[in-house]
Design a protein around this motif. Structure first.
Motif, PDB file in Angstrom:
ATOM      1  N   VAL A 132       0.858  -1.190   0.000  1.00  0.00           N
ATOM      2  CA  VAL A 132       0.000   0.000   0.000  1.00  0.00           C
ATOM      3  C   VAL A 132       0.894   1.240   0.000  1.00  0.00           C
ATOM      4  O   VAL A 132       1.826   1.327   0.799  1.00  0.00           O
ATOM      5  CB  VAL A 132      -0.922   0.019   1.242  1.00  0.00           C
ATOM      6  N   PRO A 133       0.656   2.214  -0.871  1.00  0.00           N
ATOM      7  CA  PRO A 133       1.434   3.467  -0.844  1.00  0.00           C
ATOM      8  C   PRO A 133       1.259   4.183   0.495  1.00  0.00           C
ATOM      9  O   PRO A 133       0.165   4.123   1.098  1.00  0.00           O
ATOM     10  CB  PRO A 133       0.833   4.282  -1.989  1.00  0.00           C
ATOM     11  N   PRO A 134       2.282   4.857   0.990  1.00  0.00           N
ATOM     12  CA  PRO A 134       2.218   5.495   2.315  1.00  0.00           C
ATOM     13  C   PRO A 134       0.973   6.335   2.582  1.00  0.00           C
ATOM     14  O   PRO A 134       0.337   6.169   3.634  1.00  0.00           O
ATOM     15  CB  PRO A 134       3.500   6.334   2.350  1.00  0.00           C
ATOM     16  N   PRO A 135       0.570   7.249   1.670  1.00  0.00           N
ATOM     17  CA  PRO A 135      -0.573   8.104   1.989  1.00  0.00           C
ATOM     18  C   PRO A 135      -1.893   7.358   2.149  1.00  0.00           C
ATOM     19  O   PRO A 135      -2.864   7.926   2.643  1.00  0.00           O
ATOM     20  CB  PRO A 135      -0.637   9.064   0.792  1.00  0.00           C
ATOM     21  N   GLN A 136      -1.945   6.086   1.740  1.00  0.00           N
ATOM     22  CA  GLN A 136      -3.195   5.324   1.841  1.00  0.00           C
ATOM     23  C   GLN A 136      -3.280   4.451   3.089  1.00  0.00           C
ATOM     24  O   GLN A 136      -4.284   3.782   3.319  1.00  0.00           O
ATOM     25  CB  GLN A 136      -3.366   4.457   0.594  1.00  0.00           C
ATOM     26  N   MET A 137      -2.218   4.443   3.898  1.00  0.00           N
ATOM     27  CA  MET A 137      -2.175   3.540   5.054  1.00  0.00           C
ATOM     28  C   MET A 137      -3.302   3.796   6.054  1.00  0.00           C
ATOM     29  O   MET A 137      -4.028   2.890   6.456  1.00  0.00           O
ATOM     30  CB  MET A 137      -0.821   3.653   5.751  1.00  0.00           C
ATOM     31  N   VAL A 138      -3.428   5.030   6.491  1.00  0.00           N
ATOM     32  CA  VAL A 138      -4.401   5.358   7.535  1.00  0.00           C
ATOM     33  C   VAL A 138      -5.820   5.022   7.085  1.00  0.00           C
ATOM     34  O   VAL A 138      -6.598   4.403   7.823  1.00  0.00           O
ATOM     35  CB  VAL A 138      -4.290   6.841   7.936  1.00  0.00           C
ATOM     36  N   PRO A 147       5.326  10.748   8.097  1.00  0.00           N
ATOM     37  CA  PRO A 147       4.480  10.999   9.277  1.00  0.00           C
ATOM     38  C   PRO A 147       3.239  10.117   9.374  1.00  0.00           C
ATOM     39  O   PRO A 147       2.299  10.441  10.099  1.00  0.00           O
ATOM     40  CB  PRO A 147       4.057  12.450   9.059  1.00  0.00           C
ATOM     41  N   TRP A 148       3.213   8.979   8.659  1.00  0.00           N
ATOM     42  CA  TRP A 148       1.979   8.195   8.564  1.00  0.00           C
ATOM     43  C   TRP A 148       1.736   7.286   9.757  1.00  0.00           C
ATOM     44  O   TRP A 148       0.693   6.645   9.845  1.00  0.00           O
ATOM     45  CB  TRP A 148       1.969   7.420   7.247  1.00  0.00           C
ATOM     46  N   ILE A 190      -2.322   8.100  15.528  1.00  0.00           N
ATOM     47  CA  ILE A 190      -2.529   7.952  16.964  1.00  0.00           C
ATOM     48  C   ILE A 190      -3.676   8.810  17.501  1.00  0.00           C
ATOM     49  O   ILE A 190      -4.194   9.686  16.825  1.00  0.00           O
ATOM     50  CB  ILE A 190      -1.233   8.287  17.743  1.00  0.00           C
ATOM     51  N   THR A 191      -4.051   8.533  18.750  1.00  0.00           N
ATOM     52  CA  THR A 191      -5.080   9.308  19.449  1.00  0.00           C
ATOM     53  C   THR A 191      -4.687  10.786  19.489  1.00  0.00           C
ATOM     54  O   THR A 191      -3.532  11.131  19.742  1.00  0.00           O
ATOM     55  CB  THR A 191      -5.236   8.790  20.891  1.00  0.00           C
ATOM     56  N   LYS A 244       2.545  19.190  13.003  1.00  0.00           N
ATOM     57  CA  LYS A 244       2.356  18.325  14.171  1.00  0.00           C
ATOM     58  C   LYS A 244       2.512  16.852  13.798  1.00  0.00           C
ATOM     59  O   LYS A 244       2.729  16.002  14.667  1.00  0.00           O
ATOM     60  CB  LYS A 244       0.990  18.579  14.814  1.00  0.00           C
ATOM     61  N   PHE A 245       2.408  16.536  12.500  1.00  0.00           N
ATOM     62  CA  PHE A 245       2.628  15.174  12.032  1.00  0.00           C
ATOM     63  C   PHE A 245       4.091  14.950  11.646  1.00  0.00           C
ATOM     64  O   PHE A 245       4.659  13.892  11.932  1.00  0.00           O
ATOM     65  CB  PHE A 245       1.749  14.860  10.824  1.00  0.00           C
ATOM     66  N   THR A 246       4.720  15.927  10.986  1.00  0.00           N
ATOM     67  CA  THR A 246       6.091  15.751  10.524  1.00  0.00           C
ATOM     68  C   THR A 246       7.124  15.940  11.632  1.00  0.00           C
ATOM     69  O   THR A 246       8.196  15.333  11.605  1.00  0.00           O
ATOM     70  CB  THR A 246       6.416  16.745   9.390  1.00  0.00           C
TER      71      THR A 246
END
Length: 464
Positions: A220-226, A242-243, A248-249, A323-325
């Motif tokens: 799965v490509p990284p941006p599609q993981m979540v 940052p995936w 996370i919560t 906040k993700f990177t």
């Protein structure tokens, strides 16, 4: 009940980015109008004239994860310009398109997963045989395994809370997957030759779970993981930041970090700067200029982490909020969880661009952009362990020498005044691995045979 699955049953992908027209100076291709060079980049005085290079106009790929930082910095801060390079950055949809872009000539250079260079040389898992090379490591660490909320509720926790007890983790891990129907026993990684695939299998096997029988691994490509975890397409994944932080919560709230990659192998390489052998042969000055620009960019990333986290949050790069990177770049990593506890672990080794923190096993003059050819052999042992190649090639040492160009790196580093380790091979100490099993590159056969769980205990392994 166990099930065997083919490795290519499921493939999630997106199309490659459109290719913009070539520009007279550095530009970014990210499916929109190119940007102009920044004032900082334009203020740089070139130390090499473009006219002195065989091929000054380059198209270089990157993938929208934190790994793109050195490429973003080389462009934004003028390091490409400093060394006479007119670069067009091409945003790639996945690690497969980044690798294939180099192999098929669409890209002059690009970051590739560490196993891709070795697998291209060995043809692991049916990979296209190609004379791919790498002269430097883009970064070490900077990735993690994310598990979904159901795994948390089943009792699984971040690895550091097990205090090194693989047996206890194995019980929790096995119980969770045994209770799942076969169609839900799914992990995702970004590419079959990524160290992430080997890590997922390595951790499961270390805990006594046969990954070939108990679950399947999809690409799965990284941006599609979540999104894929949210819709229930898989239970867990391993990917670069940052995936993981996004899951996370307090962010997306769909999972928690089980372990950073550095907890599985402390000091492991992640991305390499991939090119074809023909590019090095035909453009020796250009290649060395590119290495210099990227090494300087990695050093800048190391020394300006807050700024770097902000820069790569731009839509041109990751498109993720700071906040993700930031957590994996600055080393304040939050594992998350669903009990309201703070699980922030501070470490200079969360992502390594150049310096090697003391907590990482190392030798004299070692730094993050330096490549160890012995690690190419480690990838071959894992490919053999999981049946991607039938045997380690008889000319494995030669393949490592051809593909992992430490010789050229040393030349370039010397010109930059950077000292390097004297050897190309080193022992990876037992304490570096989650299962406390050392890797001695002089005995890869013994290393492979020390694993109880692998494709076949009778596989013949040959080394020159």
């Amino acid at each position: 009940m166990t099930n065997q699955w083919t490795r290519r049953e499921f493939l999630a992908g997106v199309g490659a980015s459109a290719i913009a027209a070539t520009l007279p100076s550095c530009a970014i291709n990210a499916n929109r109008a190119p940007q102009e060079l920044s004032e900082a980049a334009m203020s740089i005085t070139p130390v090499i004239k473009s006219s002195e290079l065989e091929k000054p106009n380059l198209t270089i790929g990157y993938v929208p994860v934190n790994d793109c930082a050195p490429f973003a910095i080389a462009w934004e801060k003028g390091f490409f310009r400093k060394y006479g390079l007119n670069v067009r950055l091409s945003r790639e949809a996945s690690w497969a398109t980044s690798r294939d872009g180099v192999i098929f000539g669409r890209l002059d250079a690009a970051p590739v997963v560490a196993g891709a260079v070795t697998n291209a040389r060995t043809g692991a898992e049916g990979a296209r045989h190609a004379p791919m090379c790498a002269g430097m490591t883009i970064h070490h660490h900077g990735n993690a395994m994310t598990m979904n909320r159901a795994m948390w509720e089943a009792g699984l926790r971040p690895w550091f809370e097990y205090n090194g007890n693989l047996e206890a983790f194995g019980r929790d891990f096995r119980r969770y997957f045994e209770d799942l129907p076969s169609e839900r026993r799914v992990w995702a990684v970004v590419l079959s030759s990524a160290i992430y695939e080997y890590f997922v299998r390595y951790v499961a096997a270390a805990a006594g779970v046969d990954p070939l029988k108990e679950f399947r691994i999809i690409i799965v490509p990284p941006p599609q993981m979540v999104t894929n975890v949210r819709i229930g397409a898989m239970e867990a994944y391993m990917v670069a930041e940052p995936w993981n932080t996004r899951a996370i919560t307090g962010n997306e709230g769909i999972g928690f970090t089980f372990a950073q990659g550095r907890e599985i192998w402390n000091g492991h390489p992640d991305r390499l700067l991939g090119v074809m052998q023909s590019f090095i042969d035909q453009n020796p000055k250009t290649y060395r200029a590119l290495l210099k620009a990227m090494i300087e960019a990695c050093r800048y990333c190391d020394e300006n982490r807050e700024e770097v986290a902000q820069i790569i949050s731009a839509r041109s790069y990751t498109g993720a909020k700071p906040k993700f990177t930031k957590p994996a770049i600055v080393g304040e990593y939050n594992y998350g969880g669903f009990d309201g506890k703070q699980r922030i672990v501070k470490s200079d080794a969360t992502t390594m661009f150049f310096k090697m923190p003391k907590e990482v096993p190392q030798v004299a003059n070692e730094h993050s952009t330096f490549m160890w050819r012995s690690r190419s052999l480690w990838f071959m042992t894992q490919a053999a362990r999981w049946g991607q190649i039938k045997e380690i090639p008889k000319d494995a040492d030669k393949l490592a020498e051809q593909a992992w160009r430490t010789d050229i790196y040393r030349e370039v580093a010397a010109e930059l005044g950077i000292a390097c380790p004297a050897e190309d091979y080193k022992i990876e100490p037992a304490e570096a691995f989650i299962d406390k099993k050392a890797f001695d590159p002089s005995d890869p056969v013994g290393y492979l045979n020390s694993f109880d769980i692998r494709v076949s205990r009778s596989t013949n392994i040959y080394l020159s």
